[in-house]
Design a protein around this motif. Structure first.
Motif, short mmCIF file in Angstrom:
data_model
loop_
_atom_site.label_atom_id
_atom_site.label_comp_id
_atom_site.label_asym_id
_atom_site.label_seq_id
_atom_site.Cartn_x
_atom_site.Cartn_y
_atom_site.Cartn_z
N VAL A 202 1.04 -1.22 -0.01
CA VAL A 202 0.01 0.08 0.06
C VAL A 202 0.93 1.42 -0.10
O VAL A 202 0.78 2.09 -0.64
N ALA A 203 2.00 1.12 0.86
CA ALA A 203 2.83 2.37 0.94
C ALA A 203 3.32 2.82 -0.45
O ALA A 203 3.57 3.72 -1.01
N SER A 204 4.13 1.63 -1.07
CA SER A 204 4.55 1.50 -2.47
C SER A 204 3.54 2.00 -3.51
O SER A 204 4.06 3.06 -4.26
N SER A 205 2.27 1.91 -3.25
CA SER A 205 1.40 2.20 -4.29
C SER A 205 1.15 3.83 -4.20
O SER A 205 0.87 4.54 -5.20
N TRP A 206 0.96 4.20 -2.92
CA TRP A 206 0.62 5.57 -2.67
C TRP A 206 1.91 6.42 -3.01
O TRP A 206 1.76 7.65 -3.81
N SER A 207 3.11 5.90 -3.14
CA SER A 207 4.41 6.63 -3.38
C SER A 207 4.24 6.82 -4.76
O SER A 207 4.52 7.83 -5.34
N GLU A 208 3.89 5.60 -5.49
CA GLU A 208 3.84 5.64 -7.00
C GLU A 208 3.03 6.45 -7.71
O GLU A 208 3.12 7.43 -8.49
N GLU A 209 1.70 6.44 -6.92
CA GLU A 209 0.82 7.64 -7.33
C GLU A 209 1.12 8.97 -7.17
O GLU A 209 0.94 9.80 -8.20
N ALA A 210 1.66 9.30 -5.88
CA ALA A 210 1.90 10.83 -5.53
C ALA A 210 3.08 11.19 -6.72
O ALA A 210 3.10 12.27 -7.38
N GLN A 211 4.05 10.18 -7.21
CA GLN A 211 5.14 10.49 -8.20
C GLN A 211 4.43 10.82 -9.34
O GLN A 211 4.95 11.79 -10.25
N LYS A 212 3.44 10.08 -9.93
CA LYS A 212 3.01 10.05 -11.02
C LYS A 212 2.09 11.30 -11.22
O LYS A 212 2.21 12.15 -12.20
N ARG A 213 1.40 11.54 -10.32
CA ARG A 213 0.88 12.71 -10.20
C ARG A 213 1.54 14.02 -10.32
O ARG A 213 1.23 15.13 -11.02
N ASP A 214 2.67 14.07 -9.60
CA ASP A 214 3.62 14.91 -9.47
C ASP A 214 4.25 15.45 -11.10
O ASP A 214 4.28 16.20 -11.47
N ARG A 215 4.64 14.17 -11.87
CA ARG A 215 5.19 14.38 -13.04
C ARG A 215 4.06 14.87 -13.87
O ARG A 215 4.30 15.61 -14.86
N GLU A 216 2.93 14.55 -13.91
CA GLU A 216 1.78 15.00 -14.79
C GLU A 216 1.44 16.48 -14.51
O GLU A 216 1.32 17.20 -15.44
N MET A 217 1.78 17.01 -13.26
CA MET A 217 1.29 18.37 -13.00
C MET A 217 2.76 19.04 -13.64
O MET A 217 2.48 19.85 -14.48
N ASP A 218 3.82 18.53 -13.50
CA ASP A 218 4.94 19.42 -14.01
C ASP A 218 5.05 19.29 -15.30
O ASP A 218 5.42 20.38 -16.04
N SER A 219 4.51 18.26 -16.21
CA SER A 219 4.46 18.31 -17.51
C SER A 219 3.38 19.11 -18.30
O SER A 219 3.38 19.34 -19.33
#
Length: 150
Positions: free
Chosen positions: A39-56
């Motif tokens: 679960v912690a890994s899934s949340w971390s991956e989701e947060a990183q993905k959202r951050d990349r999508e916002m940055d791009s």
């Protein structure tokens, strides 16, 4: 005693006793200090993905005020969806709702239910609730359902 025997005994209890037992089990599970690595890994991956999508610029954010002002998820749940999904087999599960379309997913995990909706509409605004409870998670508190508190 097997899980099946225990389940049969619990199912033979009156409904209010089943609800109290469920609440106590959820409280016990919520007190666990262990963090599920998956679960912690899934949340971390989701947060990183959202951050990349916002940055791009792939997705654009909306202010928290806009989300709170809409209150659409709660209204959809209370006025349209609740009567359909608040059944004994769903009590305690997570429901994630796309506030724009009213589409929803029910499951055991917030990341999974939200992810299914995001797969269909990546920019969806998702609202979530634990079916039959006042909150999805309790942090330093107690979840309450049907006015039964333990």
């Amino acid at each position: 005693m097997t899980i099946e025997n225990l389940e049969a005994e619990v199912m033979a209890l009156p409904r209010d006793a089943q609800a109290i037992l469920l609440l106590r089990l959820l409280k016990h599970l919520g007190e666990s200090r262990e963090i599920d690595p998956e679960v912690a890994s899934s949340w971390s991956e989701e947060a990183q993905k959202r951050d990349r999508e916002m940055d791009s610029g792939k997705v654009t954010g909306i202010s928290a005020q806009q989300v709170f002002d809409k209150k659409r998820g709660k209204e959809l749940y209370e006025n349209v969806i609740r009567a359909q999904v608040e059944t004994p087999e769903n009590i305690g599960k997570i429901i994630s709702i796309n506030v724009e379309t009213g589409e929803y997913e029910i499951g055991e995990d917030l990341v999974v239910t939200s992810g299914k909706l995001k797969a269909k509409q990546p920019n969806a605004i998702i609202w979530a609730e634990r079916i039959g409870f006042d909150a999805v998670y309790a942090v330093g508190g107690t979840l309450a359902s049907n006015n039964v508190v333990f």
